[in-house]
Motif scaffolding. Structure first.
Motif, PDB file in Angstrom:
ATOM      1  N   TYR A  42       0.885  -1.264  -0.102  1.00 46.26           N
ATOM      2  CA  TYR A  42       0.164   0.055   0.027  1.00 46.26           C
ATOM      3  C   TYR A  42       0.873   1.175  -0.106  1.00 46.26           C
ATOM      4  CZ  TYR A  42      -3.040   3.921   1.631  1.00 46.26           C
ATOM      5  OH  TYR A  42      -3.804   4.942   1.669  1.00 46.26           O
ATOM      6  N   THR A  43       0.573   2.181  -0.840  1.00 45.37           N
ATOM      7  CA  THR A  43       1.360   3.299  -1.010  1.00 45.37           C
ATOM      8  C   THR A  43       0.603   4.640  -1.013  1.00 45.37           C
ATOM      9  OG1 THR A  43       3.083   2.125  -2.316  1.00 45.37           O
ATOM     10  CG2 THR A  43       3.570   4.435  -2.335  1.00 45.37           C
ATOM     11  N   GLN A  44       0.836   5.698  -0.328  1.00 50.65           N
ATOM     12  CA  GLN A  44       0.072   6.719  -0.543  1.00 50.65           C
ATOM     13  C   GLN A  44       0.993   7.996  -0.613  1.00 50.65           C
ATOM     14  OE1 GLN A  44      -1.844   6.764   3.168  1.00 50.65           O
ATOM     15  NE2 GLN A  44      -0.415   8.300   4.248  1.00 50.65           N
ATOM     16  N   VAL A  45       0.542   8.923  -1.556  1.00 54.30           N
ATOM     17  CA  VAL A  45       1.417   9.981  -2.214  1.00 54.30           C
ATOM     18  C   VAL A  45       0.670  11.261  -2.021  1.00 54.30           C
ATOM     19  CG1 VAL A  45       3.027  10.853  -3.960  1.00 54.30           C
ATOM     20  CG2 VAL A  45       2.570   8.450  -3.908  1.00 54.30           C
ATOM     21  N   ASP A  46       1.430  12.336  -1.278  1.00 54.83           N
ATOM     22  CA  ASP A  46       0.937  13.867  -1.430  1.00 54.83           C
ATOM     23  C   ASP A  46       1.439  14.580  -2.372  1.00 54.83           C
ATOM     24  OD1 ASP A  46      -1.010  13.519   0.963  1.00 54.83           O
ATOM     25  OD2 ASP A  46       0.901  13.436   2.034  1.00 54.83           O
ATOM     26  N   ASN A  47       1.008  15.605  -3.024  1.00 54.17           N
ATOM     27  CA  ASN A  47       1.493  16.497  -4.216  1.00 54.17           C
ATOM     28  C   ASN A  47       2.023  15.720  -5.384  1.00 54.17           C
ATOM     29  OD1 ASN A  47       1.345  18.506  -2.115  1.00 54.17           O
ATOM     30  ND2 ASN A  47       3.451  17.662  -1.155  1.00 54.17           N
ATOM     31  N   LEU A  48       1.166  14.690  -5.803  1.00 48.52           N
ATOM     32  CA  LEU A  48       1.478  14.016  -6.906  1.00 48.52           C
ATOM     33  C   LEU A  48       1.249  14.823  -8.217  1.00 48.52           C
ATOM     34  CD1 LEU A  48       2.002  10.908  -8.112  1.00 48.52           C
ATOM     35  CD2 LEU A  48      -0.447  10.739  -8.195  1.00 48.52           C
ATOM     36  N   ALA A  49       2.510  14.773  -9.223  1.00 49.11           N
ATOM     37  CA  ALA A  49       2.562  15.521 -10.355  1.00 49.11           C
ATOM     38  C   ALA A  49       1.277  15.006 -11.047  1.00 49.11           C
ATOM     39  CB  ALA A  49       3.818  15.384 -10.844  1.00 49.11           C
ATOM     40  N   THR A  50       0.765  16.225 -11.904  1.00 49.53           N
ATOM     41  CA  THR A  50      -0.326  15.806 -12.983  1.00 49.53           C
ATOM     42  C   THR A  50      -0.338  16.990 -14.106  1.00 49.53           C
ATOM     43  OG1 THR A  50      -2.672  15.235 -13.028  1.00 49.53           O
ATOM     44  CG2 THR A  50      -2.085  16.967 -11.554  1.00 49.53           C
ATOM     45  N   LEU A  51      -1.280  16.617 -15.103  1.00 51.30           N
ATOM     46  CA  LEU A  51      -1.068  17.516 -16.108  1.00 51.30           C
ATOM     47  C   LEU A  51      -2.707  18.087 -15.944  1.00 51.30           C
ATOM     48  CD1 LEU A  51      -0.352  18.843 -18.672  1.00 51.30           C
ATOM     49  CD2 LEU A  51      -1.485  16.984 -19.932  1.00 51.30           C
ATOM     50  N   SER A  52      -2.693  19.425 -16.191  1.00 54.73           N
ATOM     51  CA  SER A  52      -3.958  20.260 -16.073  1.00 54.73           C
ATOM     52  C   SER A  52      -4.070  21.124 -17.182  1.00 54.73           C
ATOM     53  CB  SER A  52      -4.204  20.502 -14.549  1.00 54.73           C
ATOM     54  OG  SER A  52      -3.300  21.594 -14.480  1.00 54.73           O
ATOM     55  N   HIS A  53      -5.141  21.997 -17.297  1.00 57.95           N
ATOM     56  CA  HIS A  53      -5.124  23.119 -18.376  1.00 57.95           C
ATOM     57  C   HIS A  53      -5.479  24.203 -17.543  1.00 57.95           C
ATOM     58  CE1 HIS A  53      -4.809  19.549 -20.821  1.00 57.95           C
ATOM     59  NE2 HIS A  53      -4.298  20.172 -21.913  1.00 57.95           N
ATOM     60  N   GLN A  93       0.377  19.852  -9.448  1.00 56.72           N
ATOM     61  CA  GLN A  93       0.203  18.865  -8.442  1.00 56.72           C
ATOM     62  C   GLN A  93      -1.217  18.721  -7.936  1.00 56.72           C
ATOM     63  OE1 GLN A  93       3.824  20.762  -6.656  1.00 56.72           O
ATOM     64  NE2 GLN A  93       4.312  18.488  -6.084  1.00 56.72           N
ATOM     65  N   LEU A  94      -1.578  17.512  -7.471  1.00 58.70           N
ATOM     66  CA  LEU A  94      -2.734  17.360  -7.115  1.00 58.70           C
ATOM     67  C   LEU A  94      -2.572  17.718  -5.722  1.00 58.70           C
ATOM     68  CD1 LEU A  94      -3.410  13.349  -8.105  1.00 58.70           C
ATOM     69  CD2 LEU A  94      -4.388  15.481  -8.896  1.00 58.70           C
ATOM     70  N   SER A  95      -3.943  18.311  -5.239  1.00 56.82           N
ATOM     71  CA  SER A  95      -4.081  18.802  -3.753  1.00 56.82           C
ATOM     72  C   SER A  95      -4.679  17.574  -2.823  1.00 56.82           C
ATOM     73  CB  SER A  95      -5.187  19.991  -3.734  1.00 56.82           C
ATOM     74  OG  SER A  95      -6.328  19.397  -4.426  1.00 56.82           O
ATOM     75  N   GLU A  96      -5.327  16.572  -3.615  1.00 54.26           N
ATOM     76  CA  GLU A  96      -5.623  15.485  -2.680  1.00 54.26           C
ATOM     77  C   GLU A  96      -4.548  14.258  -2.760  1.00 54.26           C
ATOM     78  OE1 GLU A  96      -8.417  15.555  -0.731  1.00 54.26           O
ATOM     79  OE2 GLU A  96      -8.817  17.604  -1.518  1.00 54.26           O
ATOM     80  N   GLN A  97      -4.668  13.322  -1.804  1.00 56.91           N
ATOM     81  CA  GLN A  97      -3.606  12.561  -1.610  1.00 56.91           C
ATOM     82  C   GLN A  97      -4.092  11.071  -2.685  1.00 56.91           C
ATOM     83  OE1 GLN A  97      -3.666   9.553   1.928  1.00 56.91           O
ATOM     84  NE2 GLN A  97      -1.937  10.830   2.491  1.00 56.91           N
ATOM     85  N   ALA A  98      -3.373  10.613  -3.111  1.00 53.84           N
ATOM     86  CA  ALA A  98      -3.168   9.625  -4.097  1.00 53.84           C
ATOM     87  C   ALA A  98      -2.919   8.238  -3.272  1.00 53.84           C
ATOM     88  CB  ALA A  98      -2.501   9.820  -5.513  1.00 53.84           C
ATOM     89  N   ASP A  99      -3.261   7.163  -3.690  1.00 56.28           N
ATOM     90  CA  ASP A  99      -2.836   5.840  -3.125  1.00 56.28           C
ATOM     91  C   ASP A  99      -3.225   4.638  -4.055  1.00 56.28           C
ATOM     92  OD1 ASP A  99      -5.451   4.700  -2.320  1.00 56.28           O
ATOM     93  OD2 ASP A  99      -5.744   6.135  -0.874  1.00 56.28           O
ATOM     94  N   VAL A 100      -2.396   3.890  -3.691  1.00 54.83           N
ATOM     95  CA  VAL A 100      -2.909   2.580  -4.530  1.00 54.83           C
ATOM     96  C   VAL A 100      -2.555   1.129  -3.698  1.00 54.83           C
ATOM     97  CG1 VAL A 100      -0.257   2.391  -5.481  1.00 54.83           C
ATOM     98  CG2 VAL A 100      -1.981   1.044  -6.655  1.00 54.83           C
ATOM     99  N   TRP A 101      -3.289   0.120  -3.884  1.00 53.26           N
ATOM    100  CA  TRP A 101      -3.140  -1.157  -3.231  1.00 53.26           C
ATOM    101  C   TRP A 101      -2.456  -2.137  -4.381  1.00 53.26           C
ATOM    102  CZ3 TRP A 101      -3.459  -2.879   1.737  1.00 53.26           C
ATOM    103  CH2 TRP A 101      -4.205  -2.089   2.670  1.00 53.26           C
ATOM    104  N   ALA A 102      -1.828  -2.864  -3.749  1.00 54.94           N
ATOM    105  CA  ALA A 102      -1.217  -3.802  -4.858  1.00 54.94           C
ATOM    106  C   ALA A 102      -0.989  -5.319  -4.130  1.00 54.94           C
ATOM    107  CB  ALA A 102       0.177  -3.697  -5.513  1.00 54.94           C
ATOM    108  N   TRP A 103      -1.337  -6.230  -4.825  1.00 56.18           N
ATOM    109  CA  TRP A 103      -1.353  -7.762  -4.200  1.00 56.18           C
ATOM    110  C   TRP A 103      -0.837  -8.748  -5.282  1.00 56.18           C
ATOM    111  CZ3 TRP A 103      -3.376 -12.117  -5.019  1.00 56.18           C
ATOM    112  CH2 TRP A 103      -4.927 -12.194  -5.560  1.00 56.18           C
TER     113      TRP A 103
END
Length: 706
Positions: free
Chosen positions: A519-530, A540-550
């Motif tokens: 499980y990984t969570q990331v703050d300030n994840l880079a992203t493309l917007s217009h 950068q995203l203002s909300e937290q991004a996360d991913v579960w992997a198994w």
């Protein structure tokens, strides 16, 4: 660009193997051989130079041969916990994803030292030759390497093959779509075994692939050339010095098919002078015949890379060891994106010093410092007069201090507790509004535990923090391609992550099984917007991004000659993380594989299955026609990929082989839909990608050891 001349290849191949060759003698007396281990071998035996606590996947040289892997992306594409994402159907950019994280969250090391820059992570992965690699180590999770804290997803460590004797190897293969591979490895060891040399030279290429035969390729031409020379010398039983030099050139060309839509790359680039065509495709359909000018779909990338690595390993006594490394990397990219030129030079220097102190049999202290200084300068003549364009040139420095305590109270339990302190500054020098966009001091702890519950059961658990400075525009899905709208950068914080990893392994007799969770969570994840004017902005995203992997992997020795294997993987992203992807990642896949060895024959095969998906979750939207009346499908079908290779040992030194990758000939453009699209405003793009873009690759060759 062709610096692999016959004379250079010959000298690399033969002089390396022979430079330390023993002089011939007629004396037939057999002498007793006494092996004296150098400092590196002794420390590896004691576990000091190799961190085996963290969950690590290994791919050895024999597996690389069985996969017919010419470069790094081919070598790890189907490895457990790894996915190689194709980010563009024209330029073929590849990103290495670990634990479900993005490609920019993976750090590539050579012999444990970070050797890849911010820029090379996008186009450099397809040009890393596999010749001369002894093992590829894939470590998952933030902070998996003490010297690579920016690896939020994990690290890929390329361990050079260590010379053990005077030897050389020649491997040659040919196949359809102009597939060519020639690799040479030569190794020499001095008579007293204190000095060694290894040299590799490799050239591999494959032609464009046009699955729907409309004159525009879905997979580009790729031509790689690499050389590397490594010298090692034991100054004494306690001191070893090592030096490595590497150089690679890579050329990528996609879009108009050579020999069909255009006659040459030079003609394509020059066709910009013809202006814009009235239309790009017959009936303005992306799967129709291409009738535009060659430049309007062309992407060309020429990459030159040069790297130096020097290291010194010195054991002061049985308790104290010093390990010092210095690396210098120069990465140059010259490119053309549908009339937009982009030139960049990325120079990086990295130095690290580690001190290992064995307090006693239970405690090992590792203390280290490192410094990274990276400067990237880019410019675009086509965008120079556009006030909306901001160069992504940057200065980036990181100074770090770390300490790790490894506690081993018994052979059944091992614990490592580490903490890094980093001072980070990053400045987009074209931005005159602020000084340093990033200026921070970070503290990043990490805990690793390995516990042998039973002779057949082993648990590994890790938790750690990581960071990364989002500095490259390439993360934003070709933001510079619009000459009118330009491109802007709005980055002010490092990406900050925390990751948890657990694995349970069972090994008994013929069965080996491993279950892994992450499980990984990331703050300030880079992203493309217009912005409001439609200009692409790297933000950068203002909300937290996360991913579960198994994932679950099994292998079973059914017969002495036959081993079977199977695996299944699943990744689950939250909505914020999904919104940051330009290309939809594979969320589920399963595979089965076998290896059969009987006398002189070896057969390996792997079948990979990816289930159907809904692309709406990743914001896919596009049309097959310029009028935006024929939307592209977002519910896409499942598919399977079959690779196999058959090898026959003609003699002890010569092996003949033949095989196929993607033997079922599945590719997106021919079996599903073109990756090309029109948006709702009639704009053309090349990123409607969700499946493989290259069809069946058949090959045959030979491997000669001498």
């Amino acid at each position: 660009m062709n610096y692999l001349t016959p004379s250079l290849i010959t000298s690399l191949l033969f002089s390396s193997a022979g430079v330390f060759a023993n002089t011939s003698t007629s004396d037939k007396t057999v002498l007793e051989h006494i092996e004296v281990q150098g400092v590196q071998s002794r420390l590896q035996a004691r576990g000091i130079l190799k961190d085996s606590i963290a969950r690590t996947e290994l791919i050895d040289a024999e597996q690389l041969k069985n996969m017919q892997a010419a470069n790094l992306t081919e070598a790890i594409d189907k490895a457990l916990g790894i996915r190689v994402s194709n980010e563009c159907s024209m330029c073929g950019a590849k990103r290495i994803m670990i634990n479900g994280m993005k490609g920019e969250h993976t750090n590539v090391l050579i012999d444990g030292v970070p050797m890849h820059t911010m820029l090379s992570g996008f186009y450099g992965m397809d040009s890393i030759a596999t010749s001369g690699i002894g093992t590829i180590e894939i470590a998952r999770g933030a902070g998996a390497s003490l010297t690579a804290p920016e690896a939020i997803g994990g690290t890929v460590n390329l361990v050079s093959q260590k010379p053990a004797k005077n030897a050389a190897e020649l491997d040659m293969a040919v196949g359809n779509y102009e597939y060519r591979k020639v690799s040479m490895v030569a190794m020499g060891v001095s008579e007293d075994e204190r000095s060694s040399i290894s040299a590799i030279a490799q050239q591999d290429s494959r032609d464009q692939f046009d699955g729907d035969h409309n004159g525009v390729s879905e997979s580009p031409l790729l031509d790689n050339q690499s050389i590397a020379i490594t010298l090692s010398h034991d100054l004494s039983l306690d001191t070893t010095i090592k030096a490595r030099y590497g150089r690679s050139d890579s050329e990528v060309f996609g879009g108009p098919v050579l020999g069909d839509t255009t006659s040459s790359i030079a003609e394509t680039l020059a066709s910009v002078n013809q202006g814009e065509a009235e239309r790009l495709f017959v009936d303005n359909q992306v799967d129709g015949r291409y009738v535009g000018h060659p430049w309007e779909t062309a992407e060309w990338v020429d990459t030159q890379r040069e790297e130096w690595l020097v290291s010194l390993l010195h054991s002061m006594n049985d308790k104290l060891t010093v390990d010092i490394s210095y690396a210098n990397v120069e990465h140059i990219q010259d490119s053309f994106y549908e009339s937009i030129d982009y030139f960049a030079q990325d120079d990086m220097q990295f130095i690290t010093a580690k001190l290992y102190y064995a307090l006693n049999d239970q405690h090992l202290i590792t203390l280290g410092v490192d410094h990274r200084d990276e400067q990237m300068r880019s410019h675009s003549a086509a965008l120079a007069d556009n006030p909306l364009y901001m160069s992504d040139s940057f200065d980036y420095t990181v100074s770090g201090l770390y300490i790790q305590e490894t506690y081993t109270p018994s052979i059944d339990f091992e614990l490592a507790l580490a903490v890094r302190f980093d001072r980070i500054t990053a400045d987009f020098i074209a931005n005159r509004v602020t000084d340093n966009e990033i200026d921070e001091t970070l503290v990043s702890p990490r805990l690793d535990i390995r516990w042998f519950h039973h002779e057949n059961w082993t648990s590994r658990f890790s938790v750690g923090q990581g960071y990364r400075a989002p500095l490259s525009f390439f993360e934003s899905d070709h933001g510079i391609l619009d000459a009118e709208k330009g491109y802007l950068v709005d980055v002010h914080d490092v990406e900050r992550s925390i990751g948890y990893n657990y694995s349970l392994n069972h090994s008994e007799n013929k069965l080996n099984a491993t279950l892994s969770l992450a499980y990984t969570q990331v703050d300030n994840l880079a992203t493309l917007s217009h912005n409001e004017t439609g200009t692409p902005v790297l933000g950068q995203l203002s909300e937290q991004a996360d991913v579960w992997a198994w994932d679950l992997a099994l292998s079973y020795q059914l017969l002495e000659q036959l081993q079977l294997g199977a695996s299944i993987e699943t990744y689950r992203y939250n909505d914020e993380f999904k919104s940051s992807f330009g290309i939809a990642p594979t969320e589920k896949r399963a595979s089965i594989n076998l290896e059969f060895v009987q006398a002189a024959w070896t057969v390996t095969a792997n079948y990979l299955f990816v289930p159907s998906r809904d692309l709406n979750d990743y914001g896919y939207e596009g049309f097959n026609d310029i009028q935006a009346q024929q939307p592209k499908a977002t519910d896409v079908s499942s598919y399977g990929l079959l690779d196999f290779k058959v090898t026959y040992a003609l003699t002890n030194n010569i092996k003949l082989y033949a095989g196929m990758n993607n033997a079922l000939d599945y590719n997106q453009a021919a079996d599903e839909a073109s990756p090309l699209l029109f948006d709702s405003e009639g704009g053309y793009d090349v990123t409607y990608i969700y499946a493989p873009l290259r069809g069946r690759q058949a090959y045959l060759g030979f491997d000669y050891d001498f």
